[in-house]
Design a protein around this motif. Structure first.
Motif, PDB file in Angstrom:
ATOM      1  N   GLN A 115      85.958  19.115  19.959  1.00  0.00           N
ATOM      2  CA  GLN A 115      87.264  19.237  19.312  1.00  0.00           C
ATOM      3  C   GLN A 115      87.612  20.718  19.137  1.00  0.00           C
ATOM      4  N   ARG A 116      88.909  20.992  18.956  1.00  0.00           N
ATOM      5  CA  ARG A 116      89.322  22.353  18.652  1.00  0.00           C
ATOM      6  C   ARG A 116      88.630  22.810  17.368  1.00  0.00           C
ATOM      7  N   PRO A 144      88.775  23.651  22.216  1.00  0.00           N
ATOM      8  CA  PRO A 144      88.716  22.303  22.777  1.00  0.00           C
ATOM      9  C   PRO A 144      88.154  22.296  24.198  1.00  0.00           C
ATOM     10  N   SER A 184      86.735  22.115  12.997  1.00  0.00           N
ATOM     11  CA  SER A 184      87.450  20.965  13.540  1.00  0.00           C
ATOM     12  C   SER A 184      87.691  19.910  12.465  1.00  0.00           C
ATOM     13  N   ASN A 185      88.517  18.946  12.763  1.00  0.00           N
ATOM     14  CA  ASN A 185      88.770  17.826  11.852  1.00  0.00           C
ATOM     15  C   ASN A 185      87.435  17.143  11.534  1.00  0.00           C
ATOM     16  N   SER A 190      82.476  15.469  17.832  1.00  0.00           N
ATOM     17  CA  SER A 190      82.262  16.335  18.992  1.00  0.00           C
ATOM     18  C   SER A 190      80.850  16.096  19.490  1.00  0.00           C
TER      19      SER A 190
END
Length: 215
Positions: A115-116, A144, A184-185, A190
Motif C-alpha cells: 500500500q502507499r 504503492p 499506510s491505512n 501489505s
C-alpha cells in the motif's frame, strides 16, 4: 567487494556472490559427472518443514531452491510476527573429484503488494561453513507497488569465494523478507512473497568451476 545492481521497471535486481580466487586459478568448463545437492538443515518461519526443496541442473551450471510458503505481511489485523519471515538452509553440494565451485549469481523472484506508505525489504547472505567471508545484500521496496519482482545479482570472477578443495563444507544460504505498514491505512494489508503465479519460486544459484591443484 564491488557489486553491480540493476533495477528494471517493476523488476528488482539483487546481487550476491562469494569471495576471492587464487591468482593461479583459471575458469574451466563444467566438470564431468553429475553434482548433487542435499538439504542438510532447514530452519525459519519462511520455510516450514516440507516447503523448501533443492535440485541441481543436469548440466552442472546451477542448482535451484524452491519455496512454497514464503510470505511476510503487515497491516489489516496481521499478526506482528508475520511481518518478518526468514529461511536458513544448510546445503551439502557434492562435486566431482578434483573440482571446486563458487556461487557466481543468485536469481530470485516473487510478488509485492504494498500500500502507499508501506515498505518492504529482502535480505540475503551466503557463506561456507567455517569461513569468515560472508556476502550480505539488503534491497528495499516502497509502496504503492503491485508487481512481480525479479532479482539477479552477480560479481566479477576475480571476487568469487571458492569452496575448499578436497573438503565438503556446508553452504549456508540465509534469506529474509520484512514488511512494514508504515503510514499506510492500518486496515489495509501489505505483503511480499517469494513465490510465483504457480505457487512456488525458483531461486537459482549459478556456479563457476575450477580445478583443484594436483596432490
Amino acid at each position: 567487494m564491488a557489486m553491480r545492481r540493476v533495477l528494471l521497471g517493476g523488476a528488482f535486481a539483487l546481487a550476491s556472490v562469494l569471495g576471492a580466487i587464487p591468482a593461479h586459478a583459471q575458469p574451466v568448463p563444467t566438470p564431468p559427472g553429475q553434482i548433487t545437492v542435499e538439504v542438510e538443515t532447514v530452519n525459519g518461519s519462511g520455510c516450514p518443514q516440507g516447503t523448501a526443496s533443492v535440485a541441481a541442473a543436469e548440466d552442472n551450471t546451477a542448482f535451484t531452491v524452491t519455496y512454497s510458503d514464503y510470505l511476510a505481511q503487515a497491516g489489516g489485523g496481521s499478526n506482528p510476527i508475520d511481518s518478518r519471515k526468514n529461511c536458513q538452509l544448510g546445503l551439502k553440494v557434492h562435486v566431482p573429484q578434483g573440482f571446486t565451485y563458487a556461487i557466481a549469481r543468485a536469481d530470485y523472484r516473487g510478488f509485492a503488494y504494498l500500500q502507499r506508505g508501506a515498505s518492504a525489504l529482502q535480505r540475503a547472505s551466503y557463506y561456507f561453513q567455517g569461513s569468515s567471508q560472508t556476502t550480505r545484500s539488503t534491497h528495499g521496496f516502497a509502496g504503492p507497488l503491485v508487481d512481480n519482482w525479479q532479482a539477479s545479482d552477480e560479481t566479477d570472477y576475480a571476487s568469487l569465494v571458492w569452496a575448499p578443495c578436497g573438503e565438503e563444507r556446508t553452504l549456508n544460504v540465509n534469506t529474509e523478507l520484512r514488511v512494514s505498514a508504515g503510514t499506510s491505512n492500518p486496515q489495509a494489508v501489505s505483503f511480499m512473497t517469494m513465490d510465483s503465479t504457480d505457487g512456488s519460486v525458483s531461486t537459482k544459484y549459478h556456479l563457476e568451476w575450477k580445478e583443484c591443484p594436483a596432490g
